[in-house]
Design a protein around this motif. Structure first.
Motif, PDB file in Angstrom:
ATOM      1  N   SER A 199      34.188  40.138  37.005  1.00  0.00           N
ATOM      2  CA  SER A 199      33.500  39.830  38.262  1.00  0.00           C
ATOM      3  C   SER A 199      34.115  40.560  39.452  1.00  0.00           C
ATOM      4  CB  SER A 199      33.518  38.317  38.512  1.00  0.00           C
ATOM      5  OG  SER A 199      34.846  37.833  38.527  1.00  0.00           O
ATOM      6  N   GLU A 200      35.455  40.760  39.432  1.00  0.00           N
ATOM      7  CA  GLU A 200      36.091  41.437  40.566  1.00  0.00           C
ATOM      8  C   GLU A 200      35.778  42.936  40.597  1.00  0.00           C
ATOM      9  OE1 GLU A 200      39.198  40.872  37.260  1.00  0.00           O
ATOM     10  OE2 GLU A 200      37.602  39.718  38.228  1.00  0.00           O
ATOM     11  N   LEU A 201      35.299  43.491  39.484  1.00  0.00           N
ATOM     12  CA  LEU A 201      34.930  44.903  39.430  1.00  0.00           C
ATOM     13  C   LEU A 201      33.433  45.131  39.558  1.00  0.00           C
ATOM     14  CD1 LEU A 201      37.234  46.055  36.465  1.00  0.00           C
ATOM     15  CD2 LEU A 201      37.680  46.234  38.923  1.00  0.00           C
ATOM     16  N   LEU A 202      32.655  44.070  39.359  1.00  0.00           N
ATOM     17  CA  LEU A 202      31.205  44.234  39.325  1.00  0.00           C
ATOM     18  C   LEU A 202      30.627  44.661  40.677  1.00  0.00           C
ATOM     19  CD1 LEU A 202      28.645  44.047  37.663  1.00  0.00           C
ATOM     20  CD2 LEU A 202      28.545  41.591  38.161  1.00  0.00           C
ATOM     21  N   GLU A 203      31.214  44.166  41.768  1.00  0.00           N
ATOM     22  CA  GLU A 203      30.716  44.540  43.094  1.00  0.00           C
ATOM     23  C   GLU A 203      30.817  46.051  43.294  1.00  0.00           C
ATOM     24  OE1 GLU A 203      31.180  43.176  47.765  1.00  0.00           O
ATOM     25  OE2 GLU A 203      32.868  42.879  46.381  1.00  0.00           O
ATOM     26  N   SER A 204      31.967  46.628  42.937  1.00  0.00           N
ATOM     27  CA  SER A 204      32.143  48.078  43.057  1.00  0.00           C
ATOM     28  C   SER A 204      31.204  48.819  42.105  1.00  0.00           C
ATOM     29  CB  SER A 204      33.599  48.446  42.766  1.00  0.00           C
ATOM     30  OG  SER A 204      33.755  49.854  42.710  1.00  0.00           O
ATOM     31  N   GLU A 205      30.988  48.252  40.924  1.00  0.00           N
ATOM     32  CA  GLU A 205      30.110  48.884  39.943  1.00  0.00           C
ATOM     33  C   GLU A 205      28.679  48.952  40.473  1.00  0.00           C
ATOM     34  OE1 GLU A 205      29.687  50.956  36.476  1.00  0.00           O
ATOM     35  OE2 GLU A 205      31.549  49.994  37.094  1.00  0.00           O
ATOM     36  N   LEU A 206      28.250  47.900  41.139  1.00  0.00           N
ATOM     37  CA  LEU A 206      26.875  47.853  41.652  1.00  0.00           C
ATOM     38  C   LEU A 206      26.702  48.678  42.918  1.00  0.00           C
ATOM     39  CD1 LEU A 206      25.995  44.075  41.180  1.00  0.00           C
ATOM     40  CD2 LEU A 206      24.810  46.001  40.122  1.00  0.00           C
ATOM     41  N   PHE A 207      27.620  48.525  43.864  1.00  0.00           N
ATOM     42  CA  PHE A 207      27.425  49.096  45.202  1.00  0.00           C
ATOM     43  C   PHE A 207      28.330  50.277  45.514  1.00  0.00           C
ATOM     44  CE2 PHE A 207      26.583  44.457  45.390  1.00  0.00           C
ATOM     45  CZ  PHE A 207      25.203  44.530  45.503  1.00  0.00           C
ATOM     46  N   GLY A 208      29.280  50.583  44.619  1.00  0.00           N
ATOM     47  CA  GLY A 208      30.197  51.682  44.887  1.00  0.00           C
ATOM     48  C   GLY A 208      31.306  51.279  45.843  1.00  0.00           C
ATOM     49  N   HIS A 209      32.254  52.175  46.095  1.00  0.00           N
ATOM     50  CA  HIS A 209      33.330  51.874  47.041  1.00  0.00           C
ATOM     51  C   HIS A 209      33.786  53.155  47.729  1.00  0.00           C
ATOM     52  CE1 HIS A 209      35.702  52.630  43.218  1.00  0.00           C
ATOM     53  NE2 HIS A 209      36.261  53.505  44.056  1.00  0.00           N
ATOM     54  N   GLU A 210      34.417  52.970  48.865  1.00  0.00           N
ATOM     55  CA  GLU A 210      34.991  54.084  49.612  1.00  0.00           C
ATOM     56  C   GLU A 210      36.445  54.290  49.165  1.00  0.00           C
ATOM     57  OE1 GLU A 210      33.375  56.034  51.466  1.00  0.00           O
ATOM     58  OE2 GLU A 210      31.553  54.910  51.971  1.00  0.00           O
ATOM     59  N   ARG A 211      36.918  55.487  49.345  1.00  0.00           N
ATOM     60  CA  ARG A 211      38.313  55.793  49.006  1.00  0.00           C
ATOM     61  C   ARG A 211      39.260  54.904  49.807  1.00  0.00           C
ATOM     62  NH1 ARG A 211      41.283  61.696  49.837  1.00  0.00           N
ATOM     63  NH2 ARG A 211      43.325  61.056  48.999  1.00  0.00           N
TER      64      ARG A 211
END
Length: 464
Positions: free
Chosen positions: A203-215
């Motif tokens: 769950s803590e990685l799913l947000e980044s998986e869905l929406f991406g992340h900045e450096r």
């Protein structure tokens, strides 16, 4: 009930189908005219137009789909019902995209056919899109069972749409195949189809998986990452096992569906996307909403259209077709010779409940392709848990195990022993009585009971 003045034309090269429909429609007070070939109907329709047309697909000369294309162009307001004994996804999609009012697989219930014709007569809409030149196919999404025909019809109805769809069904029933078919037969077919199993990612990685992340947005974020929503821009995003998503992510997903924009993790600039979302779950989301485990507003956003994928035990007539298809596929994948099931082995597999559904059947086909010694698979070659025969004969405990797994997979709330114990005792009593020639004292001895116990059981099980 009669429909005075209602006129229906039927075109089918099968005389028996024409006769049955003609008789049923006339009994309902509906005027009926039949044609054996599409060309004959086109000659007649040049000077007269019926209220409803019913056409077969496969016929000598012009087939039903080409007839439909001609009629859509010449008479766009004529409701056309397409029927076929060769019902599959491509035919269903072609019928709807060609402008058909409805798609009717054979064999059909005659009363339902008459009701459908009456419904079509009340239809005032125009035709649909032209018959597509490129008919894409999803070869693994196959079936003749009524439950699968309903899936095909749903995909066909949505062929020209980009609506949000919720696919429900047990694990292994082919929900992703349905999602891919919806994409392949949609206006977004030339863009990306991106699939994500939300339960397979922490769950803590799913947000980044869905929406991406900045450096630098979190420890380990050494570079900007583009999420699945951006990858699917212009296309389709398939979110499997949506019922397992955390409450926080449910809120973020709801906002994206409502506003078509989001922020990457650690981002300051909103990103606009045009994505069709197809979600799937093996859970009862309505019940999850009632328990406060799933957001009601998100549920309604996802549940715009729903397609249910049936479990394999509810479409047993498709098991031989699926086995044949996947045995051939397995042989090609493994570079092995193609193998076939004999009648006895096929009957055993058709009677099995397949708690793992089509996914389990696919794996079984691969297993048999590798392990069966000959090109013809017999009951002795089947795994015992599937009802196969061991060297000492059938293992009834494995059959019982398969039954119990199937009952639990069906989520039957009734306790297993409520069904199993009476059936077990009744079977043994009947065998013992038959072996003893009906003598209860001897039958009781064979069972290891006293006579009074046997008498009481016979009465309670209504065996008198």
């Amino acid at each position: 009930m009669t429909d005075t003045g209602l006129r229906v034309w039927i075109v089918d090269d099968d005389q028996s189908v024409r006769w049955v429909l003609d008789k049923a429609l006339r009994a309902a007070g509906i005027d009926c005219t039949s044609f054996e070939r599409a060309e004959h109907l086109l000659d007649a329709i040049a000077s007269d137009v019926p209220d409803v047309l019913v056409t077969d697909v496969r016929m000598p000369g012009m087939d039903g789909l080409h007839l439909l294309a001609r009629l859509t162009e010449q008479h766009p307001n004529l409701p056309v019902i397409v029927m076929t004994a060769h019902s599959d996804l491509d035919n269903a999609v072609a019928a709807y995209r060609g402008g058909a009012f409805e798609y009717l697989p054979k064999p059909f219930d005659i009363d339902e056919a008459v009701a459908l014709i009456r419904k079509a007569a009340r239809h005032t809409g125009g035709g649909g899109d032209e018959l597509p030149q490129d008919q894409r196919s999803i070869p693994s999404l196959i079936g003749q069972a009524p439950a699968m025909q309903e899936v095909f019809r749903s995909i066909g109805r949505l062929a020209g749409s980009s609506m949000t769809v919720l696919i429900t069904g047990e694990s292994g029933t082919g929900k992703e195949l349905v999602a891919r078919a919806l994409h392949e037969h949609s206006p977004r077919a030339d863009r990306e189809f991106v699939a994500l199993n939300t339960s397979a990612i922490a769950s803590e990685l799913l947000e980044s998986e869905l929406f991406g992340h900045e450096r630098g947005s979190f420890t380990g974020a050494d570079a900007r990452r583009v999420g699945r929503f951006e990858q699917a821009n212009g296309g389709t995003l398939f979110l499997d096992e949506i019922g397992d998503m955390s409450a926080a992510l449910q809120t973020r997903l709801l906002r994206v569906l409502a506003e078509s924009e989001f922020y990457r993790v650690g981002g300051q600039t909103s990103i606009k996307v045009d994505v069709r979302v197809i979600a799937a779950t093996n859970k009862d989301l309505a019940q999850a909403v009632r328990k406060g485990q799933f957001r009601e507003d998100l549920y309604h956003r996802l549940n715009v259209m729903r397609i249910n994928t049936p479990p394999l035990r509810q479409r047993r007539e498709d098991i031989p077709l699926l086995l044949s298809h996947y045995m051939e596929t397995a042989a090609q994948e493994l570079g092995a010779s193609s193998k076939a099931l004999n009648a006895e082995a096929l009957q055993l597999l058709r009677g099995y409940d397949w708690p793992g559904n089509v996914r389990q059947l696919v794996n079984t086909a691969r297993r048999l392709t590798v392990t069966a010694p000959g090109n013809v698979i017999t009951p002795e070659d089947l795994p015992e848990e599937l009802g196969g025969l061991s060297e000492s004969g059938p293992d009834w405990t494995q059959a019982l195990r398969g039954w119990a797994e199937g009952m639990l997979a069906a989520r039957d709330k009734k306790p297993l022993l409520d069904d199993a114990l009476p059936a077990f005792e009744k079977t043994l009593i009947e065998i013992a009585l038959a072996h003893s020639g009906g003598h209860r004292q001897e039958a009781a001895r064979l069972l290891g009971w006293g006579r009074n116990t046997l008498t009481r059981k016979i009465k309670s099980l209504q065996l008198d």
